[in-house]
Design an enzyme around this catalytic site. Structure first.
Site, PDB file in Angstrom:
ATOM      1  N   ARG A  37       0.833  -1.213   0.000  1.00 24.58           N
ATOM      2  CA  ARG A  37       0.000   0.000   0.000  1.00 24.58           C
ATOM      3  C   ARG A  37       0.865   1.260   0.000  1.00 24.58           C
ATOM      4  O   ARG A  37       0.516   2.260  -0.637  1.00 24.58           O
ATOM      5  CB  ARG A  37      -0.939  -0.011   1.207  1.00 24.58           C
ATOM      6  CG  ARG A  37      -2.138  -0.912   1.002  1.00 24.58           C
ATOM      7  CD  ARG A  37      -3.153  -0.827   2.105  1.00 24.58           C
ATOM      8  NE  ARG A  37      -4.398  -1.493   1.712  1.00 24.58           N
ATOM      9  CZ  ARG A  37      -5.423  -1.710   2.506  1.00 24.58           C
ATOM     10  NH1 ARG A  37      -5.363  -1.299   3.769  1.00 24.58           N
ATOM     11  NH2 ARG A  37      -6.505  -2.310   2.070  1.00 24.58           N
ATOM     12  N   LYS A 198     -19.827 -17.749   1.781  1.00 29.65           N
ATOM     13  CA  LYS A 198     -21.265 -17.634   1.998  1.00 29.65           C
ATOM     14  C   LYS A 198     -21.954 -16.787   0.929  1.00 29.65           C
ATOM     15  O   LYS A 198     -21.488 -15.714   0.578  1.00 29.65           O
ATOM     16  CB  LYS A 198     -21.541 -17.026   3.376  1.00 29.65           C
ATOM     17  CG  LYS A 198     -21.109 -17.921   4.539  1.00 29.65           C
ATOM     18  CD  LYS A 198     -21.484 -17.285   5.872  1.00 29.65           C
ATOM     19  CE  LYS A 198     -21.100 -18.173   7.037  1.00 29.65           C
ATOM     20  NZ  LYS A 198     -21.489 -17.570   8.334  1.00 29.65           N
ATOM     21  N   GLY A 354      -9.221  -9.186  -0.474  1.00 28.34           N
ATOM     22  CA  GLY A 354      -8.068  -9.676   0.263  1.00 28.34           C
ATOM     23  C   GLY A 354      -7.657 -11.091  -0.088  1.00 28.34           C
ATOM     24  O   GLY A 354      -6.486 -11.362  -0.364  1.00 28.34           O
ATOM     25  N   GLY A 377     -13.283  -3.842   0.902  1.00 28.59           N
ATOM     26  CA  GLY A 377     -14.686  -3.464   0.953  1.00 28.59           C
ATOM     27  C   GLY A 377     -15.106  -2.541  -0.169  1.00 28.59           C
ATOM     28  O   GLY A 377     -16.206  -2.667  -0.719  1.00 28.59           O
TER      29      GLY A 377
END
Length: 397
Positions: A37, A198, A354, A377
């Site tokens: 980053r 999920k 990720g 996100g």
């Protein structure tokens, strides 16, 4: 995707430029374990400093919840930034108040200053106008280079953009250009690979993608729910019985939108989830009662790779199996290499999240895709078709 302004042609000489970065890097025992980053941020800082700006870097770090937590200080990260930039980099022990003001006042053209963790103030995450105003007082221009935090309407991601002339940094610009090319205006046929454990965590994603792509590959444990909804025997495999109706509705909706859904036809299964246990390959419709599906099988992998070769654009979020535990990394590693090879042949490939980034790094192909997003996100919410506050705030006014 909202309109936004790049740094092209902006006169920054002598200006105090507040750069919102994402310096939320992994830290272990006081040492940074991954500089990615920081390295991706450096082009914007080098460009601004080279043009005579006084570069003031803002960032959050971890989750101090509005309190000063010494272990969450940006001081060691500021030192690492200076090492990557190979330039002196100052640090101020607050992002507002006398210490920040004095540090900014002491800056000369081309200097670089990192301010302390913005989340040490509760107003950061609540997008408090007073905090945004106090931070803005130390700047003349705002540059947001933190796409990975753009899905949050915080004081330094959204609030500041309404108080100062606001622009996208070079990393933000690269992210937005790649994402727009992948989904907003893609070369067709366009496909998406979605994995994960999920369905419930990616309902919005799946619902949006089936209206945008020509092919949707579903892998990971979430594929189990779709197969079980069709009557497949899954043994002890992870799945969500409460979402069987939802899975069937997604399949039906995909058909009406002309989106082909590709589900596994075979699995690599084991009775235990551990490194290198006894395994067998079985039909995706017939997992033994005492076993669980932990990776898609070789036939499924070949089918996915063949489908990828027919695409012009690919978006990838989520591995095909439990890639962190060998040998259940086989399909994801093979697919990663195949996507890299297809990219060399002209495929536009954009990946993010990720687990996806970790898998690509493990396969050694991170630099061989068109673009790999460091965002988690924000990348997911963009794929879900949601407006990102940090991007929308950069629209010209």
């Amino acid at each position: 995707m909202a309109d936004w302004r790049p740094l092209d042609g902006v006169d920054v000489r002598g200006k105090r430029v507040l750069v919102r970065a994402d310096l939320n890097v992994p830290l272990r025992d006081g040492r940074i374990t991954d500089l990615t980053r920081i390295e991706r941020l450096s082009p914007t800082i080098v460009e601004l400093a080279g043009k005579g700006a006084k570069v003031i870097v803002l960032s959050h770090f971890d989750r101090p919840k509005g309190k000063v937590v010494p272990d969450m200080s940006l001081r060691p990260v500021a030192a690492a930034l200076g090492a990557v930039l190979r330039r002196p980099t100052a640090f101020a022990a607050d992002c507002i108040g006398p210490e920040a003001e004095a540090a900014v006042a002491a800056m000369a053209e081309g200097d670089i200053l990192v301010l302390e963790n913005t989340r040490f103030h509760p107003g950061e995450e609540s997008n408090d106008p007073a905090l945004a105003k106090a931070i803005a007082a130390n700047g003349d221009i705002f540059v947001n280079d933190a796409f990975s935090a753009a899905h949050r309407a915080h004081a330094t991601t959204e609030g500041l953009a309404h108080l100062l002339p606001a622009y996208a940094g070079r990393l933000m610009q690269a992210e937005l250009a790649a994402l727009e090319a992948a989904l907003s205006h893609p070369k067709r046929p366009v496909g998406a690979i979605v994995g994960g454990s999920k369905v419930s965590t990616k309902l919005d994603l799946l619902t949006n993608l089936i209206t945008k792509v020509d092919l949707l590959v579903i892998g990971g444990a979430m594929a189990n729910t779709f197969l079980a909804a069709q009557g497949a025997e899954l043994g002890k495999s992870l799945q969500e019985p409460a979402l069987h109706d939802t899975a069937r509705a997604i399949v039906e909706s995909a058909a009406t939108h002309g989106c082909r859904i590709l589900l596994p036809s075979d699995f690599v299964v084991s009775e235990t989830f551990a490194p290198n246990p006894p395994t067998e390959t079985v039909s995706a419709n017939a997992v033994p009662a005492n076993a669980m599906a932990l990776d898609v099988g070789p036939a499924t992998t070949e089918t996915i790779i063949a489908a990828v070769k027919e695409l012009k654009t690919l978006i990838w979020n989520g591995p095909l199996g439990a890639f962190e535990t060998p040998p259940f990394d086989t399909s994801t590693m093979r697919l990663a290499i195949a996507v890299a090879e297809a990219t060399a042949g002209g495929l536009i490939s954009v990946a993010g999240g990720g687990d996806t980034v970790a898998a690509l790094r493990l396969a050694g192909v991170t630099d061989r895709l068109t673009y790999v997003s460091s965002a988690g996100g924000a990348f997911l919410e963009w794929m879900e078709g949601k407006t990102l506050p940090g991007v929308a705030a950069l629209a010209p006014r």
